[in-house]
Design a protein around this motif. Structure first.
Motif, PDB file in Angstrom:
ATOM      1  N   TYR A 144       0.958  -1.212   0.004  1.00  0.00           N
ATOM      2  CA  TYR A 144       0.110  -0.052  -0.038  1.00  0.00           C
ATOM      3  C   TYR A 144       0.939   1.409   0.092  1.00  0.00           C
ATOM      4  N   GLY A 145       1.615   1.385   0.950  1.00  0.00           N
ATOM      5  CA  GLY A 145       2.679   2.477   1.133  1.00  0.00           C
ATOM      6  C   GLY A 145       3.163   2.741   2.441  1.00  0.00           C
ATOM      7  N   GLY A 146       3.854   3.714   2.578  1.00  0.00           N
ATOM      8  CA  GLY A 146       4.297   4.135   3.956  1.00  0.00           C
ATOM      9  C   GLY A 146       4.599   5.864   4.176  1.00  0.00           C
ATOM     10  N   ILE A 147       4.761   5.953   5.387  1.00  0.00           N
ATOM     11  CA  ILE A 147       4.934   7.487   5.738  1.00  0.00           C
ATOM     12  C   ILE A 147       5.870   7.534   6.794  1.00  0.00           C
ATOM     13  N   ARG A 148       7.008   8.731   6.862  1.00  0.00           N
ATOM     14  CA  ARG A 148       7.986   8.493   7.626  1.00  0.00           C
ATOM     15  C   ARG A 148       8.256  10.264   7.769  1.00  0.00           C
ATOM     16  N   LEU A 149       8.610  10.419   8.853  1.00  0.00           N
ATOM     17  CA  LEU A 149       8.838  11.968   9.104  1.00  0.00           C
ATOM     18  C   LEU A 149      10.499  11.884  10.257  1.00  0.00           C
ATOM     19  N   GLU A 150      11.170  12.505   9.533  1.00  0.00           N
ATOM     20  CA  GLU A 150      12.503  12.529  10.308  1.00  0.00           C
ATOM     21  C   GLU A 150      13.074  13.937  10.361  1.00  0.00           C
ATOM     22  N   ASP A 151      13.632  14.213  11.503  1.00  0.00           N
ATOM     23  CA  ASP A 151      14.344  15.580  11.720  1.00  0.00           C
ATOM     24  C   ASP A 151      15.753  15.230  12.734  1.00  0.00           C
ATOM     25  N   ASP A 152      16.583  16.342  12.393  1.00  0.00           N
ATOM     26  CA  ASP A 152      17.687  16.216  12.987  1.00  0.00           C
ATOM     27  C   ASP A 152      17.767  17.165  14.131  1.00  0.00           C
ATOM     28  N   VAL A 153      17.969  16.674  15.248  1.00  0.00           N
ATOM     29  CA  VAL A 153      17.906  17.522  16.535  1.00  0.00           C
ATOM     30  C   VAL A 153      19.075  17.455  17.404  1.00  0.00           C
ATOM     31  N   GLN A 154      19.437  18.688  17.976  1.00  0.00           N
ATOM     32  CA  GLN A 154      20.519  18.655  19.092  1.00  0.00           C
ATOM     33  C   GLN A 154      19.700  18.837  20.589  1.00  0.00           C
ATOM     34  N   ILE A 155      20.407  17.719  21.205  1.00  0.00           N
ATOM     35  CA  ILE A 155      19.804  17.816  22.778  1.00  0.00           C
ATOM     36  C   ILE A 155      20.288  19.075  23.348  1.00  0.00           C
ATOM     37  N   THR A 156      19.530  19.567  24.302  1.00  0.00           N
ATOM     38  CA  THR A 156      19.757  20.824  25.190  1.00  0.00           C
ATOM     39  C   THR A 156      19.217  20.512  26.510  1.00  0.00           C
ATOM     40  N   PRO A 157      19.695  21.179  27.621  1.00  0.00           N
ATOM     41  CA  PRO A 157      19.368  20.757  28.942  1.00  0.00           C
ATOM     42  C   PRO A 157      17.866  20.664  29.203  1.00  0.00           C
ATOM     43  N   ASP A 158      17.195  21.683  28.576  1.00  0.00           N
ATOM     44  CA  ASP A 158      15.657  21.738  28.553  1.00  0.00           C
ATOM     45  C   ASP A 158      14.881  21.113  27.480  1.00  0.00           C
ATOM     46  N   GLY A 159      15.539  20.729  26.452  1.00  0.00           N
ATOM     47  CA  GLY A 159      14.557  20.313  25.254  1.00  0.00           C
ATOM     48  C   GLY A 159      15.688  19.922  24.142  1.00  0.00           C
ATOM     49  N   TYR A 160      15.277  20.530  22.890  1.00  0.00           N
ATOM     50  CA  TYR A 160      16.237  20.242  21.809  1.00  0.00           C
ATOM     51  C   TYR A 160      16.126  21.572  20.945  1.00  0.00           C
ATOM     52  N   ILE A 161      16.937  21.536  20.022  1.00  0.00           N
ATOM     53  CA  ILE A 161      17.084  22.580  19.022  1.00  0.00           C
ATOM     54  C   ILE A 161      16.889  21.983  17.598  1.00  0.00           C
ATOM     55  N   ALA A 162      16.080  22.213  17.092  1.00  0.00           N
ATOM     56  CA  ALA A 162      15.752  21.724  15.539  1.00  0.00           C
ATOM     57  C   ALA A 162      17.059  22.171  14.481  1.00  0.00           C
ATOM     58  N   LEU A 163      17.562  21.336  13.864  1.00  0.00           N
ATOM     59  CA  LEU A 163      18.626  21.518  12.796  1.00  0.00           C
ATOM     60  C   LEU A 163      18.142  21.349  11.449  1.00  0.00           C
ATOM     61  N   SER A 164      16.960  20.307  11.143  1.00  0.00           N
ATOM     62  CA  SER A 164      16.258  20.559   9.899  1.00  0.00           C
ATOM     63  C   SER A 164      14.963  21.169  10.155  1.00  0.00           C
ATOM     64  N   HIS A 165      14.727  21.993   9.165  1.00  0.00           N
ATOM     65  CA  HIS A 165      13.323  22.774   9.137  1.00  0.00           C
ATOM     66  C   HIS A 165      12.376  22.856   8.027  1.00  0.00           C
ATOM     67  N   ALA A 166      12.686  21.987   7.206  1.00  0.00           N
ATOM     68  CA  ALA A 166      11.687  21.664   5.845  1.00  0.00           C
ATOM     69  C   ALA A 166      10.302  21.553   6.539  1.00  0.00           C
ATOM     70  N   PRO A 167       9.148  22.228   5.844  1.00  0.00           N
ATOM     71  CA  PRO A 167       7.860  22.276   6.184  1.00  0.00           C
ATOM     72  C   PRO A 167       7.353  20.699   6.096  1.00  0.00           C
ATOM     73  N   LYS A 168       6.540  20.478   7.216  1.00  0.00           N
ATOM     74  CA  LYS A 168       5.865  19.047   6.859  1.00  0.00           C
ATOM     75  C   LYS A 168       4.635  19.000   6.370  1.00  0.00           C
ATOM     76  N   GLN A 169       4.532  19.763   5.216  1.00  0.00           N
ATOM     77  CA  GLN A 169       3.200  19.671   4.146  1.00  0.00           C
ATOM     78  C   GLN A 169       3.205  18.266   3.866  1.00  0.00           C
TER      79      GLN A 169
END
Length: 367
Positions: free
Chosen positions: A337-362
Motif C-alpha cells: 500500500y505505502g508508507g509514511i516517515r517523518l525525520e528531523d535532526d535535533v540537538q539535545i539541550t538541557p531543557d529540550g532540543y534545537i531543531a537542525l532541519s526545518h523543511a515544512p511538513k506539508q
C-alpha cells in the motif's frame, strides 16, 4: 592547531590514561577524520600520550600534509613504501619509539588477515580490543561539529524546496532522486550523506527504497529520505507526501506519524533515557489503527557517520546528554500500500532540543 582537534585528542588521551593505555591503533577512516582531519583513503592512525601519527602512501601524502599538518594538527605523517615496508613493521617502529606496551586497537575496522600480518611484525606486544572508545566519545558534539551538521541540514532544506515543484505526474523515482542529489551538491554539499531513498505508491512502504523507474501517479504516497555533507558531517531528513489530495486513510497515517514524532520531540531533554523517547512515539503508534505497521526504533545519533550511537530504540539504555545530535524518525509501513516517515535532526539541550532541519511538513503536493 585547530582547537576542536586539540580538544578531541586531549579527551582521548585522558581516557587512555585512565584506562592504563599507552597507544591506540586506529583503522576507522571516520575516526581519523574526527581526530586529525584526514579525509582520504588507505590510511591508519596511531595515538600515543606524546604524539599522533598517520600512516599512508604516496597517493595520499600531499593530501595528508595539507589536512593534518601545516599548523592545523599536531600530527606526524609517515609515507609507507608499500613495496618494501609492511604496515606491521611501520607500526612496530612507532610503538617502539613511543615505548608503548599497553596497546589497544580498533578491532571492528580491520580484517582478520590484515591483523594477523600486523601481529607477525609485532612479536611480544600485547594488543587489546578498544571496545569502541571513540564511538562513545563522538556522541557529544562540539560547537564546530554542530555547525557543520546545521549547514548540511540547511542545504537539504533548500534542495527539497527546489525539488517539490518538480514532483509531477509521470516523473520517475530515479529522476527525482538524481535531481535532489544534484541540487544538494549545487548548493554546496560535498556529496550525498547516503544513497537517497525515494519511493512512490506501494514502494514507499520500503523503509530503504532504492529509487527505480516507477513513475508518479495521482494519489501516490511519496517518501523521500536524504541528506547533505559538509566537512564530513551529515544530515538526514525524511519527508512524506501524497500526490494530489489525500484520502481519509492516507491522512490518518500522516496525522499518526506526525503526532508520534511530536510526542517524541516534546519528551527530549538532557537526562532522558533514549528508550523513553522511543516509548513516547510508540505510545501514539500502538494506540492507532496502524499499530501492526509501525516501524521499529525511533532514530539514531548523527555526525561523521550516518548512524552513530545512541541507537534510540526500546532497549537503548543510553541517557541523552547535552549536544547529542540525533534523528527522530517514526514511521508506518503498510506492505503493498505505502508508507509514511517523518525525520528531523535535533540537538539535545538541557531543557529540550534545537531543531537542525526545518523543511515544512506539508502533506499534499500539487501535481
Amino acid at each position: 592547531m585547530k582547537p576542536q582537534f586539540e580538544r578531541r585528542l586531549a579527551i582521548l588521551r585522558n581516557n587512555m590514561l585512565d584506562a592504563g593505555q599507552d597507544a591506540l591503533l586506529i583503522f576507522s577512516l571516520d575516526n581519523l577524520r574526527y581526530l586529525i582531519n584526514y579525509s582520504g583513503e588507505a590510511a591508519y592512525g596511531i595515538v600515543t600520550q606524546c604524539g599522533a601519527y598517520l600512516i599512508t602512501d604516496y597517493r595520499f601524502l600531499e593530501q595528508a600534509q595539507q589536512e593534518c599538518v601545516n599548523g592545523k594538527i599536531d600530527c606526524q605523517i609517515i609515507c609507507r613504501d608499500r613495496d618494501r615496508q609492511t604496515l606491521g613493521a611501520v607500526i612496530n617502529g612507532v610503538l617502539k619509539r613511543a615505548q608503548a606496551h599497553r596497546i589497544v586497537f580498533e578491532h571492528e575496522y580491520i580484517s582478520v588477515s590484515m591483523w594477523q600480518a600486523i601481529c607477525i611484525d609485532n612479536p611480544g606486544l600485547v594488543f587489546t580490543p578498544a571496545q569502541a572508545m571513540l564511538d562513545s566519545q563522538r556522541k557529544i558534539k562540539d560547537e564546530w561539529e554542530i555547525a557543520q551538521i546545521r549547514q548540511a541540514a540547511a542545504i537539504s532544506d533548500s534542495a527539497l524546496a527546489i525539488l517539490l515543484p518538480q514532483l509531477k505526474l509521470g516523473v520517475s523515482e530515479r529522476e527525482m532522486a538524481l535531481e535532489l542529489d544534484y541540487q544538494m551538491q549545487r548548493l554546496g554539499s560535498e556529496g550525498i550523506s547516503f544513497t537517497t531513498i525515494l519511493g512512490f505508491g506501494e514502494r514507499s512502504a520500503l523503509p530503504h527504497c532504492i529509487p527505480s523507474a516507477r513513475r508518479l501517479q495521482e494519489g501516490d504516497l511519496i517518501v523521500i529520505d536524504f541528506g547533505a555533507v559538509i566537512n564530513g558531517y551529515r544530515s538526514d531528513m525524511t519527508r512524506s507526501f501524497v500526490a494530489g489530495e489525500a484520502d481519509a486513510r492516507q491522512q490518518a497515517m500522516f496525522d499518526t506519524v506526525y503526532a508520534a514524532q511530536s510526542a517524541a520531540l516534546a519528551s527530549l531533554h538532557a537526562g532522558l533515557a533514549a528508550h523513553d523517547a522511543d516509548a513516547a512515539a510508540n505510545a501514539i503508534l500502538k494506540a492507532s489503527e496502524f499499530a501492526a505497521y509501525a516501524g521499529l526504533g525511533l532514530g539514531h545519533g548523527l555526525g561523521i557517520k550516518l548512524h552513530e550511537q545512541p541507537f534510540m530504540g526500546p532497549h537503548c539504555q543510553d541517557i541523552l546528554q547535552t549536544n547529542y545530535v540525533v534523528t527522530i524518525e517514526p514511521g508506518i509501513y503498510i506492505p503493498g500500500y505505502g508508507g509514511i516517515r517523518l525525520e528531523d535532526d535535533v540537538q539535545i539541550t538541557p531543557d529540550g532540543y534545537i531543531a537542525l532541519s526545518h523543511a515544512p511538513k506539508q502533506f499534499e503536493v500539487a501535481i
